[in-house]
Scaffold this motif. Structure first.
Motif, PDB file in Angstrom:
ATOM      1  N   MET A 120      22.777 -73.069 -62.546  1.00  0.00           N
ATOM      2  CA  MET A 120      22.715 -72.208 -61.367  1.00  0.00           C
ATOM      3  C   MET A 120      21.495 -72.595 -60.527  1.00  0.00           C
ATOM      4  O   MET A 120      20.477 -73.014 -61.042  1.00  0.00           O
ATOM      5  N   ALA A 121      21.627 -72.425 -59.253  1.00  0.00           N
ATOM      6  CA  ALA A 121      20.551 -72.754 -58.334  1.00  0.00           C
ATOM      7  C   ALA A 121      19.365 -71.807 -58.535  1.00  0.00           C
ATOM      8  O   ALA A 121      19.519 -70.692 -58.994  1.00  0.00           O
ATOM      9  N   ASP A 122      18.218 -72.290 -58.158  1.00  0.00           N
ATOM     10  CA  ASP A 122      16.972 -71.547 -58.291  1.00  0.00           C
ATOM     11  C   ASP A 122      16.859 -70.475 -57.201  1.00  0.00           C
ATOM     12  O   ASP A 122      17.067 -70.758 -56.029  1.00  0.00           O
ATOM     13  N   ILE A 123      16.518 -69.249 -57.610  1.00  0.00           N
ATOM     14  CA  ILE A 123      16.313 -68.163 -56.642  1.00  0.00           C
ATOM     15  C   ILE A 123      14.844 -68.173 -56.228  1.00  0.00           C
ATOM     16  O   ILE A 123      13.956 -68.094 -57.073  1.00  0.00           O
ATOM     17  N   LYS A 124      14.611 -68.279 -54.930  1.00  0.00           N
ATOM     18  CA  LYS A 124      13.250 -68.353 -54.398  1.00  0.00           C
ATOM     19  C   LYS A 124      12.905 -67.085 -53.624  1.00  0.00           C
ATOM     20  O   LYS A 124      13.781 -66.394 -53.121  1.00  0.00           O
ATOM     21  N   LYS A 125      11.604 -66.824 -53.513  1.00  0.00           N
ATOM     22  CA  LYS A 125      11.104 -65.667 -52.761  1.00  0.00           C
ATOM     23  C   LYS A 125      10.765 -66.121 -51.352  1.00  0.00           C
ATOM     24  O   LYS A 125      10.077 -67.112 -51.154  1.00  0.00           O
ATOM     25  N   GLY A 126      11.283 -65.390 -50.360  1.00  0.00           N
ATOM     26  CA  GLY A 126      10.968 -65.657 -48.965  1.00  0.00           C
ATOM     27  C   GLY A 126      10.331 -64.430 -48.338  1.00  0.00           C
ATOM     28  O   GLY A 126       9.853 -63.539 -49.039  1.00  0.00           O
ATOM     29  N   ASP A 127      10.338 -64.382 -47.025  1.00  0.00           N
ATOM     30  CA  ASP A 127       9.795 -63.248 -46.288  1.00  0.00           C
ATOM     31  C   ASP A 127      10.811 -62.108 -46.304  1.00  0.00           C
ATOM     32  O   ASP A 127      11.821 -62.167 -45.604  1.00  0.00           O
ATOM     33  N   HIS A 128      10.564 -61.114 -47.138  1.00  0.00           N
ATOM     34  CA  HIS A 128      11.435 -59.957 -47.290  1.00  0.00           C
ATOM     35  C   HIS A 128      12.842 -60.335 -47.741  1.00  0.00           C
ATOM     36  O   HIS A 128      13.819 -59.719 -47.335  1.00  0.00           O
ATOM     37  N   LYS A 129      12.909 -61.360 -48.583  1.00  0.00           N
ATOM     38  CA  LYS A 129      14.193 -61.748 -49.157  1.00  0.00           C
ATOM     39  C   LYS A 129      14.007 -62.653 -50.366  1.00  0.00           C
ATOM     40  O   LYS A 129      12.934 -63.216 -50.587  1.00  0.00           O
ATOM     41  N   PHE A 130      15.084 -62.743 -51.132  1.00  0.00           N
ATOM     42  CA  PHE A 130      15.218 -63.740 -52.183  1.00  0.00           C
ATOM     43  C   PHE A 130      16.434 -64.564 -51.781  1.00  0.00           C
ATOM     44  O   PHE A 130      17.411 -64.022 -51.256  1.00  0.00           O
ATOM     45  N   TYR A 131      16.382 -65.864 -52.021  1.00  0.00           N
ATOM     46  CA  TYR A 131      17.447 -66.719 -51.516  1.00  0.00           C
ATOM     47  C   TYR A 131      17.638 -67.956 -52.378  1.00  0.00           C
ATOM     48  O   TYR A 131      16.792 -68.319 -53.196  1.00  0.00           O
ATOM     49  N   ILE A 132      18.788 -68.607 -52.157  1.00  0.00           N
ATOM     50  CA  ILE A 132      19.113 -69.890 -52.775  1.00  0.00           C
ATOM     51  C   ILE A 132      19.383 -70.853 -51.634  1.00  0.00           C
ATOM     52  O   ILE A 132      20.089 -70.519 -50.676  1.00  0.00           O
ATOM     53  N   GLY A 133      18.824 -72.039 -51.748  1.00  0.00           N
ATOM     54  CA  GLY A 133      19.006 -73.047 -50.696  1.00  0.00           C
ATOM     55  C   GLY A 133      17.829 -73.060 -49.745  1.00  0.00           C
ATOM     56  O   GLY A 133      16.694 -72.863 -50.148  1.00  0.00           O
ATOM     57  N   ASP A 134      18.125 -73.267 -48.482  1.00  0.00           N
ATOM     58  CA  ASP A 134      17.106 -73.339 -47.434  1.00  0.00           C
ATOM     59  C   ASP A 134      16.820 -71.932 -46.902  1.00  0.00           C
ATOM     60  O   ASP A 134      17.754 -71.184 -46.622  1.00  0.00           O
ATOM     61  N   GLU A 135      15.545 -71.585 -46.762  1.00  0.00           N
ATOM     62  CA  GLU A 135      15.194 -70.232 -46.310  1.00  0.00           C
ATOM     63  C   GLU A 135      15.801 -69.890 -44.951  1.00  0.00           C
ATOM     64  O   GLU A 135      16.205 -68.765 -44.710  1.00  0.00           O
ATOM     65  N   GLU A 136      15.884 -70.876 -44.056  1.00  0.00           N
ATOM     66  CA  GLU A 136      16.417 -70.620 -42.715  1.00  0.00           C
ATOM     67  C   GLU A 136      17.941 -70.597 -42.684  1.00  0.00           C
ATOM     68  O   GLU A 136      18.542 -70.014 -41.788  1.00  0.00           O
ATOM     69  N   ASP A 137      18.571 -71.262 -43.643  1.00  0.00           N
ATOM     70  CA  ASP A 137      20.035 -71.314 -43.708  1.00  0.00           C
ATOM     71  C   ASP A 137      20.454 -71.227 -45.177  1.00  0.00           C
ATOM     72  O   ASP A 137      20.946 -72.197 -45.760  1.00  0.00           O
ATOM     73  N   PRO A 138      20.257 -70.054 -45.787  1.00  0.00           N
ATOM     74  CA  PRO A 138      20.478 -69.933 -47.230  1.00  0.00           C
ATOM     75  C   PRO A 138      21.954 -69.990 -47.631  1.00  0.00           C
ATOM     76  O   PRO A 138      22.832 -69.605 -46.868  1.00  0.00           O
ATOM     77  N   LYS A 139      22.183 -70.467 -48.853  1.00  0.00           N
ATOM     78  CA  LYS A 139      23.533 -70.456 -49.423  1.00  0.00           C
ATOM     79  C   LYS A 139      23.826 -69.076 -50.006  1.00  0.00           C
ATOM     80  O   LYS A 139      24.984 -68.712 -50.184  1.00  0.00           O
ATOM     81  N   ALA A 140      22.766 -68.335 -50.323  1.00  0.00           N
ATOM     82  CA  ALA A 140      22.881 -66.960 -50.827  1.00  0.00           C
ATOM     83  C   ALA A 140      21.556 -66.267 -50.576  1.00  0.00           C
ATOM     84  O   ALA A 140      20.503 -66.903 -50.618  1.00  0.00           O
ATOM     85  N   GLU A 141      21.616 -64.951 -50.310  1.00  0.00           N
ATOM     86  CA  GLU A 141      20.371 -64.217 -50.090  1.00  0.00           C
ATOM     87  C   GLU A 141      20.575 -62.722 -50.288  1.00  0.00           C
ATOM     88  O   GLU A 141      21.685 -62.206 -50.196  1.00  0.00           O
ATOM     89  N   ILE A 142      19.464 -62.068 -50.569  1.00  0.00           N
ATOM     90  CA  ILE A 142      19.391 -60.609 -50.575  1.00  0.00           C
ATOM     91  C   ILE A 142      18.153 -60.268 -49.761  1.00  0.00           C
ATOM     92  O   ILE A 142      17.089 -60.866 -49.963  1.00  0.00           O
ATOM     93  N   THR A 143      18.301 -59.359 -48.792  1.00  0.00           N
ATOM     94  CA  THR A 143      17.187 -59.039 -47.906  1.00  0.00           C
ATOM     95  C   THR A 143      16.814 -57.567 -48.032  1.00  0.00           C
ATOM     96  O   THR A 143      17.643 -56.735 -48.405  1.00  0.00           O
ATOM     97  N   TYR A 144      15.554 -57.281 -47.718  1.00  0.00           N
ATOM     98  CA  TYR A 144      15.063 -55.911 -47.814  1.00  0.00           C
ATOM     99  C   TYR A 144      14.026 -55.644 -46.740  1.00  0.00           C
ATOM    100  O   TYR A 144      13.451 -56.573 -46.174  1.00  0.00           O
ATOM    101  N   ILE A 145      13.818 -54.361 -46.477  1.00  0.00           N
ATOM    102  CA  ILE A 145      12.755 -53.929 -45.577  1.00  0.00           C
ATOM    103  C   ILE A 145      11.919 -52.879 -46.295  1.00  0.00           C
ATOM    104  O   ILE A 145      12.418 -52.191 -47.190  1.00  0.00           O
TER     105      ILE A 145
END
Length: 91
Positions: free
Chosen positions: A1-26
Motif C-alpha cells: 500500500m502507498a505511504d500516507i503522508k501528512k500535509g497542510d490540514h490533510k493526510f494524503y497518498i501521492g502528490d500533495e497538490e494532486d493526491p491519489k487519495a486524501e482526507i482533509t480537516y479544519i
C-alpha cells in the motif's frame, strides 16, 4: 500500500497538490477537528484506503488530544460503526 503522508490540514497518498487519495480537516476550535472530505481515486478503490485514512486521522486526533466532528459522510459512518474510534468522536 502507498505511504500516507501528512500535509497542510490533510493526510494524503501521492502528490500533495494532486493526491491519489486524501482526507482533509479544519480546526473548529482548540479541541475539535472537522473532517470534511475523503477522496480515493478509482485506481486505489477497493483496497481499504479510505478506512486507512480515517484510522490515520483518528490517531492524529488522539496524539493531539482532540475530538473529531465529521461532516464527511464516509468518515462519520466509519467512526460511528467502529467502537475503537468513539473515544475521539465529538458529541
Amino acid at each position: 500500500m502507498a505511504d500516507i503522508k501528512k500535509g497542510d490540514h490533510k493526510f494524503y497518498i501521492g502528490d500533495e497538490e494532486d493526491p491519489k487519495a486524501e482526507i482533509t480537516y479544519i480546526d473548529v476550535d482548540a479541541d475539535t477537528l472537522n473532517v470534511d472530505h475523503t477522496y480515493v481515486s478509482e485506481d486505489l478503490r477497493g483496497e481499504g484506503i479510505a478506512g486507512k485514512l480515517v484510522e490515520k486521522m483518528v490517531n492524529f486526533a488522539r496524539d493531539e488530544g482532540k475530538k473529531i466532528d465529521p461532516t464527511c459522510e464516509y468518515t462519520k459512518k466509519k467512526m460511528e460503526k467502529t467502537p475503537e474510534y468513539h473515544d475521539v468522536l465529538a458529541g
